[in-house]
Motif scaffolding. Structure first.
Motif, short mmCIF file in Angstrom:
data_model
loop_
_atom_site.label_atom_id
_atom_site.label_comp_id
_atom_site.label_asym_id
_atom_site.label_seq_id
_atom_site.Cartn_x
_atom_site.Cartn_y
_atom_site.Cartn_z
N GLN A 129 -13.46 3.21 3.62
CA GLN A 129 -13.38 2.21 2.57
C GLN A 129 -12.86 2.82 1.27
O GLN A 129 -12.09 2.19 0.54
CB GLN A 129 -14.75 1.58 2.33
N HIS A 255 0.75 -13.10 9.00
CA HIS A 255 -0.43 -12.80 9.82
C HIS A 255 -0.20 -13.17 11.28
O HIS A 255 -0.63 -12.44 12.18
CB HIS A 255 -1.65 -13.57 9.28
N TRP A 310 2.77 -6.11 3.73
CA TRP A 310 2.76 -5.06 2.70
C TRP A 310 3.31 -5.60 1.39
O TRP A 310 2.73 -5.42 0.32
CB TRP A 310 3.59 -3.87 3.17
N ASN A 313 0.90 -8.20 -0.08
CA ASN A 313 -0.30 -7.56 -0.60
C ASN A 313 -0.03 -6.90 -1.94
O ASN A 313 -0.85 -6.97 -2.86
CB ASN A 313 -0.81 -6.52 0.41
N GLN A 325 -10.41 -2.52 -2.55
CA GLN A 325 -10.11 -2.53 -1.12
C GLN A 325 -8.61 -2.42 -0.82
O GLN A 325 -8.21 -2.38 0.34
CB GLN A 325 -10.66 -3.81 -0.48
N LYS A 326 -7.78 -2.38 -1.85
CA LYS A 326 -6.33 -2.28 -1.65
C LYS A 326 -5.95 -1.09 -0.77
O LYS A 326 -5.16 -1.24 0.17
CB LYS A 326 -5.62 -2.18 -3.00
N ASP A 329 -6.78 -1.91 2.84
CA ASP A 329 -5.88 -2.92 3.39
C ASP A 329 -4.50 -2.32 3.68
O ASP A 329 -3.93 -2.53 4.76
CB ASP A 329 -5.73 -4.08 2.40
N GLY A 376 -12.26 -1.05 9.10
CA GLY A 376 -11.45 -1.69 8.08
C GLY A 376 -11.09 -3.11 8.44
O GLY A 376 -11.91 -3.89 8.91
N LYS A 377 -9.83 -3.47 8.24
CA LYS A 377 -9.39 -4.86 8.38
C LYS A 377 -9.46 -5.36 9.81
O LYS A 377 -9.56 -6.57 10.03
CB LYS A 377 -7.97 -5.00 7.84
N HIS A 380 -12.79 -6.65 10.17
CA HIS A 380 -12.82 -7.91 9.42
C HIS A 380 -12.45 -9.08 10.34
O HIS A 380 -13.06 -10.14 10.30
CB HIS A 380 -11.86 -7.77 8.24
#
Length: 406
Positions: A129, A255, A310, A313, A325-326, A329, A376-377, A380
């Motif tokens: 993290q 996504h 990318w 974001n 959290q960038k 990610d 991580g993601k 999620h």
């Protein structure tokens, strides 16, 4: 009560509203809740009185079934949030209002916390993290270097890295059984770590979401929500927000490319495993074989999707999430992009002198991705799926605070 008492109360109320009161209002702490979880509970109480955003996503209908928000409720709602940003742009109490309501940021902070709280083992969750991007790239470099050294030692010198006669077959450098012995334990570790994390998460949120078991109808609807990324449409189908107030479907499409590209690549590996162990057909495979088609299409989709994610974001509105959290990610996006592009490069360069180096880079990226998946993601996505299952189960139960409820 006398008129003087009313006037005194009025003066105190005006002073509190203007911030000039000397009175200290005691805040009763909620046991076992962090500051981030407390902030979600605060904003949910305010949103529960407003309910303007009730049709935006699953969070707000779930919110209306609660009069208070304890730790399990907060963790559940945070992972139910898709971070589309619609509620922030629609909210009359968003910054710079004194209420400072920012649902995307508050939810993102708690989601990041759940990755650590439910990580197995916990120490790895904390490490990733804080240093997601650096750790991801360092792992790729370290694992690729390890494989390069292994190739040099096995091949008898640096000549094994460039121009070695491998017959366009990377198993000539790393035998199939060796690769299986390297990746199988890592894969099993990832599956076990994810299982342990989501199992604890499910155990905590189930009592807070009616406690009912998942029905077939609820599972079907939740699966459809996941596969369609339903709640990235902003609640109206025009999309969510990214860098400004404009609605856009860019994030949803990126996504989808990433998600289905990853699934196709995983399917290619699975089919190749069946070919090898069931049908006795050994790699490498050429077109029009199914593993090659699935892997090629999936690799292109994954490359395009992660490249777009990318960019999105990096340009995302700063109020839409948790800036801390960038790196995490971006680390996940970078790993997926490296896996996809190095895999495509390995395919295209199979008959060139660069085959050995490309293979080491690709295997290093894949190994680094696997090692970091539970922290991580990717985690999620697993937690969000669990939250959607609980949401579609809960909403089929009687509303505990509806008309006639105690």
């Amino acid at each position: 009560m006398s008129m003087q008492s009313f006037e005194k109360l009025g003066q105190e109320a005006r002073a509190l509203a203007s911030g000039t009161s000397s009175k200290v209002i005691p805040i009763v702490p909620v046991s076992n809740m962090t500051q981030a979880e407390g902030e979600v509970a605060r904003v949910m109480q305010i949103c529960n009185a407003c309910r303007y955003c009730e049709g935006f996503c699953a969070v707000f209908p779930a919110m209306t079934r609660r009069l208070e928000f304890l730790k399990a409720d907060v963790n559940y709602l945070a992972n139910l949030c898709h971070n589309c940003g619609a509620c922030l742009h629609a909210c009359q109490y968003a910054p710079p209002h004194e209420f400072g309501i920012n649902i995307p940021k508050a939810m993102a902070e708690v989601r990041g916390q759940t990755y650590v709280d439910y990580a197995w083992p916990p120490a790895l969750g904390k490490l990733y993290q804080r240093n997601g991007l650096t750790l991801s790239l360092a792992l790729v470099a370290a694992l690729s270097l390890f494989l390069v050294l292994g190739a040099v030692l096995q091949g008898g010198g640096l000549g094994a890295l460039w121009g070695a006669d491998l017959g366009a077959n990377f198993y000539s450098l790393f035998p199939h059984n060796l690769l299986v012995s390297m990746f199988a334990p890592v894969f099993l570790f990832v599956v076990f770590a994810l299982f342990m994390g989501v199992r604890r998460f499910w155990k905590d949120i189930k009592p807070a979401t009616s406690g009912a078991d998942v029905s077939g109808a609820a599972a079907t609807e939740a699966t459809g929500d996941v596969l369609r990324l339903k709640y990235l449409d902003g609640g109206h189908g025009d999309g969510c927000h990214n860098e400004d107030d404009a609605y856009t479907l860019k994030r949803r499409r990126a996504h989808h490319l990433t998600f289905y590209g990853f699934l196709l690549c995983f399917a290619a590996t699975s089919v190749a495993t069946l070919y090898h162990y069931v049908f006795g057909l050994e790699a490498p495979y050429d077109l029009p074989s199914l593993p090659k088609i699935l892997g090629g299409v999936g690799g292109v989709m994954l490359s395009l999707g992660t490249a777009r994610l990318w960019i999105l974001n990096r340009s995302r509105h700063p109020l839409h999430g948790d800036a801390k959290q960038k790196p995490m990610d971006l680390g996940f996006i970078a790993l997926l992009f490296l896996v996809a592009t190095s895999g495509l490069a390995l395919w295209l360069g199979r008959g060139t002198p660069a085959l050995a180096l490309l293979l080491c880079l690709h295997l290093g990226a894949v190994m680094a991705l696997f090692v970091t998946l539970p922290y991580g993601k990717f985690a999620h996505g697993i937690f969000r799926t669990a939250a959607l299952l609980r949401h579609n189960t809960e909403k089929r139960q009687p509303n505990p605070i509806g008309l006639g409820a105690d």
